[in-house]
Write an enzyme that holds these catalytic residues in place. Sequence first.
Site, mmCIF file in Angstrom:
data_model
loop_
_atom_site.group_PDB
_atom_site.id
_atom_site.type_symbol
_atom_site.label_atom_id
_atom_site.label_comp_id
_atom_site.label_asym_id
_atom_site.label_seq_id
_atom_site.Cartn_x
_atom_site.Cartn_y
_atom_site.Cartn_z
ATOM 1 N N ASP A 50 79.517 -27.197 -32.565
ATOM 2 C CA ASP A 50 79.501 -26.019 -33.453
ATOM 3 C C ASP A 50 78.143 -25.904 -34.139
ATOM 4 O OD1 ASP A 50 81.784 -25.027 -36.183
ATOM 5 O OD2 ASP A 50 80.419 -23.865 -34.926
ATOM 6 N N SER B 156 87.807 -30.536 -28.856
ATOM 7 C CA SER B 156 88.613 -31.460 -29.680
ATOM 8 C C SER B 156 88.340 -32.945 -29.457
ATOM 9 C CB SER B 156 90.123 -31.222 -29.493
ATOM 10 O OG SER B 156 90.532 -30.079 -30.220
ATOM 11 N N THR B 157 87.439 -33.299 -28.537
ATOM 12 C CA THR B 157 87.249 -34.733 -28.224
ATOM 13 C C THR B 157 86.187 -35.391 -29.086
ATOM 14 O OG1 THR B 157 85.613 -34.277 -26.486
ATOM 15 C CG2 THR B 157 87.951 -34.354 -25.825
ATOM 16 N N TYR C 250 87.518 -34.014 -33.827
ATOM 17 C CA TYR C 250 88.982 -33.845 -33.855
ATOM 18 C C TYR C 250 89.740 -34.960 -33.138
ATOM 19 C CZ TYR C 250 88.777 -29.238 -36.120
ATOM 20 O OH TYR C 250 88.586 -28.198 -37.029
HETATM 21 N N1 APR Z 1 76.712 -29.612 -25.791
HETATM 22 C C1 APR Z 1 77.887 -29.962 -25.197
HETATM 23 N N2 APR Z 1 78.812 -30.748 -25.778
HETATM 24 C C2 APR Z 1 78.535 -31.204 -27.024
HETATM 25 C C3 APR Z 1 77.346 -30.874 -27.724
HETATM 26 C C4 APR Z 1 76.411 -30.046 -27.052
HETATM 27 N N3 APR Z 1 75.261 -29.678 -27.610
HETATM 28 N N4 APR Z 1 77.390 -31.488 -28.945
HETATM 29 C C5 APR Z 1 78.549 -32.167 -28.994
HETATM 30 N N5 APR Z 1 79.242 -32.013 -27.845
HETATM 31 C C6 APR Z 1 80.537 -32.574 -27.445
HETATM 32 C C7 APR Z 1 81.025 -33.793 -28.186
HETATM 33 O O1 APR Z 1 80.422 -34.968 -27.674
HETATM 34 C C8 APR Z 1 82.512 -33.718 -27.844
HETATM 35 O O2 APR Z 1 82.746 -34.283 -26.559
HETATM 36 O O3 APR Z 1 81.513 -31.585 -27.738
HETATM 37 C C9 APR Z 1 82.792 -32.216 -27.778
HETATM 38 C C10 APR Z 1 83.553 -31.673 -28.982
HETATM 39 O O4 APR Z 1 83.166 -32.403 -30.136
HETATM 40 P P1 APR Z 1 82.932 -31.675 -31.555
HETATM 41 O O5 APR Z 1 81.723 -30.842 -31.473
HETATM 42 O O6 APR Z 1 82.999 -32.748 -32.601
HETATM 43 O O7 APR Z 1 84.187 -30.683 -31.696
HETATM 44 P P2 APR Z 1 85.725 -31.000 -31.985
HETATM 45 O O8 APR Z 1 86.090 -32.407 -31.646
HETATM 46 O O9 APR Z 1 86.469 -29.887 -31.333
HETATM 47 O O10 APR Z 1 85.824 -30.863 -33.569
HETATM 48 C C11 APR Z 1 85.625 -29.596 -34.131
HETATM 49 O O11 APR Z 1 83.891 -30.401 -35.520
HETATM 50 O O12 APR Z 1 81.756 -29.627 -35.534
HETATM 51 C C12 APR Z 1 82.956 -29.544 -36.170
HETATM 52 O O13 APR Z 1 83.016 -27.305 -37.040
HETATM 53 C C13 APR Z 1 83.563 -28.169 -36.063
HETATM 54 O O14 APR Z 1 85.246 -28.679 -37.677
HETATM 55 C C14 APR Z 1 85.003 -28.492 -36.291
HETATM 56 C C15 APR Z 1 85.174 -29.804 -35.554
#
Ligand code: APR
Length: 181
Positions: free
Chosen positions: A38, A121-122, A125
């Site tokens: 995000d 979510s990995t 979350y």
């Molecule tokens: N490109 C691709 N994948 C990415 C990137 C990137 N630039 N950055 C992180 N990831 C991967 C992480 O390694 C993970 O495997 O995206 C996946 C989802 O992780 P998060 O970004 O932490 O999202 P999530 O687990 O769904 O949690 C959502 O996190 O960032 C906050 O605002 C968001 O509150 C929400 C929560």
Amino acid sequence: MEERFSKIIVKVGDITKEDADAIVNAANSSLLGGGGVDGAIHRAAGPDLLTECAGLGGCPAGEAKTTKGYRLPAEYVIHTVGPIWRGGGRGEEKTLENAYRNSLLEAVRVGAKTVAFPAISTGVYRFPPQRAAEIAVSTVAEFLGEHPEIEQIRLVCFSQESKEYHEAALRSLAGRQGSVD
Ligand code: APR
């Protein structure tokens, strides 16, 4: 291999660099930015993304809303909210499936033909990554069978381990389908 499986690409990369028609953001229900993917998407898109998001009124878990991509290579950002893992007894798997499916329904609605997903979510979350990969692959494969207008789905992983989970899930699903057909 069935055509729909050949439309699914698994790779390691930074989703903000993907030149797909739409990239999916793993957001939170406020849609006002955060860390992880995000944060990366908002940094790459620039401040206009947050301005548009602020006008959307948030997004419930499992649903998806679309904005422009601004400075990103992608034309659209599809913001979805995955489940927070709380042990698996609160419908987390169904919510994750809904997040993938509703994101793809948004892609069809806006006419996006290529869509890139992070592993929703990995991260923060804490959804178990192997199970999440199985849900991701089965949901997007099922959707591709119903929506030939989608030309390609890229599952953009942020680690080799995540890529291997997605590839194993894809091999297993494609293999099962192959044995059935
Ligand atoms: N490109 C691709 N994948 C990415 C990137 C990137 N630039 N950055 C992180 N990831 C991967 C992480 O390694 C993970 O495997 O995206 C996946 C989802 O992780 P998060 O970004 O932490 O999202 P999530 O687990 O769904 O949690 C959502 O996190 O960032 C906050 O605002 C968001 O509150 C929400 C929560």
